[in-house]
Design an enzyme around this catalytic site. Structure first.
Site, mmCIF file in Angstrom:
data_model
loop_
_atom_site.group_PDB
_atom_site.id
_atom_site.type_symbol
_atom_site.label_atom_id
_atom_site.label_comp_id
_atom_site.label_asym_id
_atom_site.label_seq_id
_atom_site.Cartn_x
_atom_site.Cartn_y
_atom_site.Cartn_z
ATOM 1 N N CYS A 101 26.346 39.711 84.331
ATOM 2 C CA CYS A 101 25.945 38.459 83.942
ATOM 3 C C CYS A 101 25.886 37.659 85.432
ATOM 4 C CB CYS A 101 27.063 37.563 83.146
ATOM 5 S SG CYS A 101 27.547 38.554 81.619
ATOM 6 N N ASP A 138 42.169 26.350 123.030
ATOM 7 C CA ASP A 138 41.566 25.474 124.117
ATOM 8 C C ASP A 138 43.000 24.639 124.476
ATOM 9 O OD1 ASP A 138 40.652 22.164 124.043
ATOM 10 O OD2 ASP A 138 39.711 23.513 125.325
#
Lengths: 216, 821
Positions: B16, B508
């Protein structure tokens, strides 16, 4: 959904209660097929209006006796009558015969009592069907052999649903285990065949049968 | 281009979902369409100038499904006192309808309630109440709901309806099953009432079963309605398989009953009513359990939504007023009592307290708040009384953004799910083919009609692809929901799948490994420069800079109460420093590169620079009027959890890198302190993405963790970009994963969660495939042909229901995910 469920339950109950008789197809087809068989082989019946019993036989030796009026035949409403000697030869102790059996001279009877019935019957099939009217469980249908049957206390009478498709159109059946208990060697009763059958629960049981193919 | 999602109705399996997706994608103007079966949502991106909701709805309806119109605005129900007759009712209706932004007004005199839809952008609830008052009546309590509430209500109502039908089906199917078992297995010795003895009363036996089966098929009528409708549209789905299978069994039973009535009593042995009834009941049970589990998988969103209080206490003209949350405006001052939930995002104006933000960030320790501290709506106030200046309301609050993010994430498909979709699309027609072929083969082999029908029905029933379609979305829903609980917001199935494959993590430095709040620790002056004067000059120049070191300098100057002036000019050189004019003097402040480029001799600071950078400090050279004046050093403390987090990442088999613009000595000192041996230093802001790419070219799958604006390109370049949630909006927008907690523990939590989720998906797919791969040949009689057992439709139905339930249950195990520390 509740309404749906309630409606269906009511419908179900109503249908079952009201339609019980109409649902008994085994009885209606059984009666019809016996009638057809007797109509096709009128010589099976012995005509004697003075005899309180109606008699059916294929060989003139072994008979099915059905009382014309169960109310007048005491505890012997339906009987299988057959010669006694083969049973005596097989070791049957006639002094030990319990209720449901009778030895009378050269004849051996297997009897059954089905109450007082609903009055005198002129038709053999009608008379025979007094038995299942008394107890619906006495009427059986055996799918493997395609036979209807009426049970006696220690035996049964069976007939083919469609004799054109069956090689055993009428069958007399006796309880072999019972006979063994009365001293008879069930495998050696002349004129009778020992057969092992299966019951509804899948258990085995032995019977002695005498079957007749009525086809010309 | 508009990107939005709509609720889809009528889908029962992945076939479906595939049809709806194809139908929506085929509409001209639609760029992309994706269906999430578990969430029952269609996510679609389309050009609003070419296509609108109506066209999409038509396309989905033509495919045999429904598309729910988005609820405009919100719905609310208002109690009204004073109505006594029909004209009062009309008066209230008229008053409400006159308001702009109010529609669908319905006033009920019997219940004294008015229900309506309204657009909060056009009309306030207070205005609605005022309109009722002006009409001469008294507004009472208000009950509001938005689209999510309405959806939840609908889902729960649908679940209740399913339960009712299931109960009805069980009530009728149970006796049929008993009768069938008693009849088929006489060795069990189950007693049957005499009036339905199949040998003596075969017609009663058959009719009773027929009458009990019919209500079961009515209760499960949806399978037949949807199944045959989709078959007629040339797009059969799982319901088609159930409808054909059980329908065939039922019709054969009806035929057999008719033959019994005509004297063929042997048909009593082969009725198949129990197959039809029990299979439909089991499929309904499977669907009910699935629907219940789907509700649970969205519990994470429910929990988040429940964090929002319904009302807030605001202070207006010195008076405390309790108002609906929708009434709060930016700039209002909200009073937050100890122990209560903070209603909206804001800044503490008065008071101090510790706030429990665990529901949002996963951080278990309460966070201290004082005037100036930001607070988030949904967090719980501790022991202090706070007055909070409201800064964000409604859909702009952090909580609303998180809810939206999680909802969108749950609607996005993982690549692994697309594989299941492709298979499902072909599956149903293939199964129909196998069913017909197997039946034909056995018929040709001389088997009787009974046997052939048994094979046909069993293959159809066992081949349900619904488990396959659920395998991935349910796990993703639970996984992303769990992540949200732990403060890890994963923006979709693809991000989840990529994260689990990561083998290198680039961190970082500033703000990620370190606190991101450097403090000025050393000031060394040269050439007779005055320390305070030099610092004041530098701080004045740096006033316009957002750099953490610059802010540290300004804070230090303020701390010393140095007078600061506005620079006459200011220019920032990315990755190097600033060039400004202060009081007529040229001030350069930045790193070694800046000095080198401007020809400033820094040899006088050589020893100091070596010592300070060796201690892990960040250096800032200050040159005034072309000569070195000072060397400043700032220390950005490493986060207390960073070292442990790095260790955990390495234990998970990940290579850990640290990326920074700092010089090598400083970078190495920080890296050594947290156990990172791979250092990428002196990287300019626009060079970060290139470093990520370099790693990727070496075959690494890279996750980049950052928080600043300049991290955004690197976050996008990385295979998985992870933004620290306390970072900037740009970083959060660019990232695939948002870590609400400010510490690196969230990184290994994200990786661990993603691995657990992918593992769960693989388990689900395995079970889903296993049921079908083993079940279909079994059902087709392949094993039976070699002396093995034969499957019956009833057992096939049970296996099929079990497959869906086991997949969803396995997905729900993810709710127990915990990090082993």
């Amino acid at each position: 959904m509740k309404r749906l469920s309630i409606s269906f339950l009511s419908l179900l109950a109503a249908a079952l209660l009201a339609g019980c008789a109409a649902l008994d197809v085994v009885a209606s087809y059984g009666r019809a097929s016996l009638g057809e068989l007797l109509a096709a082989h009128p010589a099976l019946l012995v005509r004697d209006e003075t005899d309180p019993y109606m008699r059916l036989s294929a060989d003139g030796e072994t008979y099915l006796l059905v009382s014309r009026d169960f109310g007048a035949s005491g505890d012997e409403d339906i009987l299988i009558q057959t010669p006694l000697q083969p049973f005596l030869d097989a070791g049957l102790d006639e002094s030990k015969l319990p209720e449901g059996y009778r030895a009378d001279g050269a004849l051996f009877f297997v009897c059954a009592d089905y109450g007082v019935g609903t009055g005198a019957r002129a038709d053999f099939a009608d008379a025979l069907f007094e038995a299942p009217a008394y107890d619906p469980g006495l009427l059986t249908y055996h799918g493997a052999l395609d036979h209807f049957g009426v049970a006696l206390s220690h035996g049964k009478f069976e007939w083919a649903k469609d004799e054109a498709k069956n090689d055993k159109d009428i069958v007399f059946v006796l309880d072999a285990a019972r006979l063994r208990g009365l001293g008879a060697d069930a495998a050696n009763v002349a004129g009778w065949t020992l057969v092992t059958m299966q019951d509804e629960k899948g258990g085995d049981f032995d019977v002695l049968i005498k079957a007749y193919d009525l086809a010309p | 281009m508009k990107e939005t999602s709509y609720s889809v109705t009528g889908m029962t399996c992945s076939a479906c979902a595939a049809h709806v997706q194809r139908a929506a994608a085929a509409v001209p103007g639609v760029e992309s369409a994706e269906v999430n079966l578990a969430a029952e949502k269609l996510a679609v991106r389309f050009d609003e100038r070419l296509v609108g909701f109506d066209a999409l709805q038509r396309a989905v309806e033509d495919a045999g499904y429904g598309l729910v119109a988005p609820m405009e605005g919100k719905r609310a129900e208002l109690g009204i006192e004073g109505m006594t007759c029909a004209s009062c009712q009309s008066a209230v209706e008229r008053a409400l309808k006159k308001l702009e932004g109010v529609k669908d007004v319905s006033v009920n005199l019997a219940t004294n309630r008015a229900s309506f839809a309204y657009d909060p952008a056009k009309v306030k609830l207070s205005e609605i109440r005022e309109a009722v008052v002006k009409a001469g009546y008294t507004p009472l309590e208000l009950k509001g709901e938005d689209a999510r509430d309405a959806e939840r209500e609908k889902r729960e109502a649908a679940l209740r309806a399913m339960r009712g039908k299931l109960v009805a089906a069980v009530v009728f199917a149970a006796p049929i099953l008993y009768i069938a078992m008693a009849h088929m297995f006489p060795v069990l010795g189950l007693p049957l009432p005499g009036f339905i003895d199949p040998h003596r009363y075969p017609l009663a036996f058959a009719l009773l079963q027929l009458l009990l089966t019919a209500p079961v098929l009515v209760a499960g009528g949806r399978f037949f309605r949807v199944g045959f409708r989709t078959l007629l549209k040339g797009a059969p789905n799982m319901d088609t398989l159930v409808a054909i299978g059980t329908g065939s069994a039922f019709l054969y039973g009806v035929y057999a009953t008719a033959r019994i009535a005509l004297g063929d009593f042997g048909f009593a042995q082969h009725l198949y009513f129990e197959s039809a009834a029990v299979v439909v009941t089991l499929v309904m049970l499977g669907k009910y359990l699935e629907a219940g589990s789907k509700n649970k998988t969205s519990e994470a969103i429910k929990k988040l939504m429940n964090l929002r209080p319904k009302t807030a206490t605001i202070i207006k003209d010195g008076v405390e007023l309790e108002v609906a949350l929708d009434e709060v405006a930016v700039g209002d001052v909200a009073l937050v009592r100890p122990g209560s939930s903070i209603p909206v995002d804001g800044v503490v104006a008065e008071g101090a307290s510790s706030v429990d933000e665990s529901m949002l960030t996963g951080e278990s320790l309460p966070v201290e708040k004082q005037p100036g501290s930001a607070v988030t709506g949904g967090s719980i106030n501790g022991e202090g009384l706070l007055r909070v200046m409201v800064t964000e309301i409604g859909e702009d609050t952090a909580l609303s953004k998180i809810i939206r993010l999680v909802e969108e994430a749950q609607g996005k498909k993982a690549p692994i799910a697309k594989l299941a979709d492709v298979i499902s699309g072909y599956f149903v027609p293939a199964v129909l083919g196998v069913a017909f072929l197997s039946a034909a083969a056995w018929a040709v082999a001389g088997r009787d009609f009974d046997f052939v029908l048994n094979i046909f029905v069993t293959v159809l029933v066992i081949a349900c692809p619904c488990a396959l379609g659920l395998a991935t979305p349910t796990a993703i829903m639970v996984g992303t929901g769990k992540g949200a609980e732990l403060g890890v917001l994963i923006k979709g199935g693809e991000a989840l799948e990529t994260t689990h494959r990561v083998d290198a993590v680039v961190l970082d430095k500033t703000g990620t490994v370190t606190q991101g709040k450097p403090e000025l620790t050393d000031v060394r002056v040269y050439r007779g420069a005055d320390e305070a004067q030099t610092l004041a000059l530098c701080a004045s120049a740096e006033r316009g800079s957002e750099h953490p070191i610059a802010r540290a300098v300004v804070e230090a100057a303020n701390g010393r109460s140095l007078p600061l002036v506005q620079p006459e000019s200011f220019r920032a050189a990315a990755g190097r420093g600033i060039d400004a004019k202060v009081g007529g003097r040229r001030v350069l402040a930045g790193n070694f590169k800046l000095m080198e480029e401007n020809g400033i001799d820094v040899s006088a600071s050589g020893e100091d620079a070596k010592t300070l950078s060796g201690a892990g400090k960040t250096l800032m050279y200050v040159a005034v009027d072309g000569a070195l004046a000072a060397l400043l050093a700032a220390a950005d403390a490493v986060k207390p959890t960073s070292k442990h987090a790095v260790q955990k990442l390495r234990e998970m088999g990940l290579e850990v890198y640290m990326l920074t613009g700092d010089n090598a000595a400083t970078a190495k000192a920080v890296a050594d302190s947290v156990g990172i041996s791979n250092v990428l230093c002196e990287v300019l802001p626009d060079g970060k993405a290139a470093e990520i790419e370099r790693l990727q070219k070496r075959g690494r799958r890279v996750a980049m963790v950052g928080d600043g604006i300049n991290d955004a390109p690197a976050l996008v370049q990385a295979d998985v970009g992870m933004a620290i949630g306390t970072g900037t909006d740009v970083a959060v927008e660019s990232a695939d994963v948002v870590l609400m907690r400010g510490d690196l523990a969230a990184v290994y939590m994200a990786v661990a969660l993603s691995r657990a989720t992918i593992r769960n998906i693989r388990q689900n797919l395995f079970w889903a495939f296993l049921y079908n791969v083993v079940g279909i040949p079994f059902a087709a009689g392949l094993f039976y042909a070699f002396g093995g057992p034969l499957l019956t439709p009833v057992f096939a139905g049970a296996a099929m229901a079990l497959s869906s339930v086991s997949v969803v249950t396995n997905a729900l195990r993810l709710r127990r995910f915990r990090l082993k520390d």
